[in-house]
Design an enzyme around this catalytic site. Sequence first.
Site, short mmCIF file in Angstrom:
data_model
loop_
_atom_site.label_atom_id
_atom_site.label_comp_id
_atom_site.label_asym_id
_atom_site.label_seq_id
_atom_site.Cartn_x
_atom_site.Cartn_y
_atom_site.Cartn_z
N GLU A 198 44.05 41.45 49.88
CA GLU A 198 43.06 41.13 51.31
C GLU A 198 43.35 40.32 51.92
O GLU A 198 43.66 39.89 53.65
CB GLU A 198 41.35 41.49 51.31
CG GLU A 198 41.11 40.00 50.63
CD GLU A 198 39.35 39.61 51.34
OE1 GLU A 198 38.86 40.66 50.88
OE2 GLU A 198 39.46 38.59 51.23
N ARG B 174 33.73 39.80 45.84
CA ARG B 174 35.29 40.04 45.59
C ARG B 174 36.62 40.97 45.42
O ARG B 174 35.87 41.99 44.23
CB ARG B 174 35.26 38.88 44.89
CG ARG B 174 34.67 37.53 45.15
CD ARG B 174 35.29 36.25 46.47
NE ARG B 174 35.93 35.83 45.98
CZ ARG B 174 37.12 35.57 47.21
NH1 ARG B 174 37.10 36.33 48.12
NH2 ARG B 174 38.48 34.98 46.87
#
Length: 354
Positions: free
Chosen positions: A272, A243
């Site tokens: 992101e 992550r």
Amino acid sequence: MALKLAVFSAKSYDRTYLDAVLKDQHPSLCTITYHPFSLSSETAPLAHGSNAVCAFVNDTLDAAVLRTLHETGVGAILLRCAEFNNVDLRVAEELGFFVANVPSYSPEAVAEFTVALLQTLNRNIHRAYNRVREGNFNLEGFLGVTLHGKTFGIIGTGRIGLALARIVRGFGCKLIASDPKPGLSDEEFRNEYGGEFVDLPTLLQQADIVSLHCPLTDLTRHIISTENLNRMKKGALLVNTSRGALVDTKAVIKALKSGQLGGLALDVYEEEGAYFYNDHSQEIIGDDALMRLVTFPNALVCGHQAFFTKEALTEIAATTLANLQDWAEERPCKNSLVREGYLVIPKGKEPVRI
Ligand code: NAD
């Protein structure tokens, strides 16, 4: 009567695999509307008339979105990903939502990609590909290291970490790992994987390659901080296919600039959500940290694709629709995160208090 399912952030491959599994395994379960855009407070009203929504890793399921979905009559939230840190589970529980995810889908797909990404960076295959296409066969700048004999540190020995441990063993690396709640004993790890559990500072001090495979929690956010980067061997390589927010981006940029970090391979990035899974090639990208990262010759960024294999997409579609079937038939669902008035947190995740 068939349920109505609204799928957000839908790509052609989501449609292909969900339609195929629906036809084969649940022909009368639901009709599906595919929305190419992500789920957010602006788009949530478009779920109107649906019984369930299906969301992906960068969709927003905060309190505002959940309240809108609740008002539009949605009762179930199906996450077609392992993560659920994009969902406000407390509010979901309060509103009586059924929330289920796909806790595991081909951990080998992610582990295999981790090695592909690492070796692409280490051996400069991405740069060689471009150079050779221009008729340049010079090897200057491509020098890598042999993995055999290197110390490989895995942070998080869950499904993906252990799948990676099996591969790393095959490379002939010395394997060390850190995990506050490992699912296997020191002896099992030594005998079955040839590895040794150590604490995080020891792992960072000893590893030539550090690979992240723990979930994102309040305790693991920015686990790769300036302090921990300084604990690492000078010139070590860092891989993150877990992550994005496990890594403090500003800190790794500084460490790459100073040479403390020898190389960085990322499949995930802390901001992101604004860019990944979509084409922004005709825009000026406003994220200076991301743009700085992609300019380093010793950094490699991919757009969260480690899971992306035919096998994993089949498993994701099958589990997602099986979760919906469980909800529709009011039977216990093993992947439900909110069940009968209490939160169910899978093993290895930090408990959420309500
Ligand atoms: P898992 O739940 O099976 O294992 C996670 C492990 O991390 C557990 O053993 C847990 O004890 C450990 N852990 C928790 N806190 C830790 C800490 N502070 N330090 C070290 N270890 C810690 O999860 P998994 O299926 O192996 O997935 C790992 C991560 O990979 C997921 O959380 C997800 O974020 C990511 N993932 C990425 C992709 C991708 O496409 N890039 C796909 C699937 C999953």
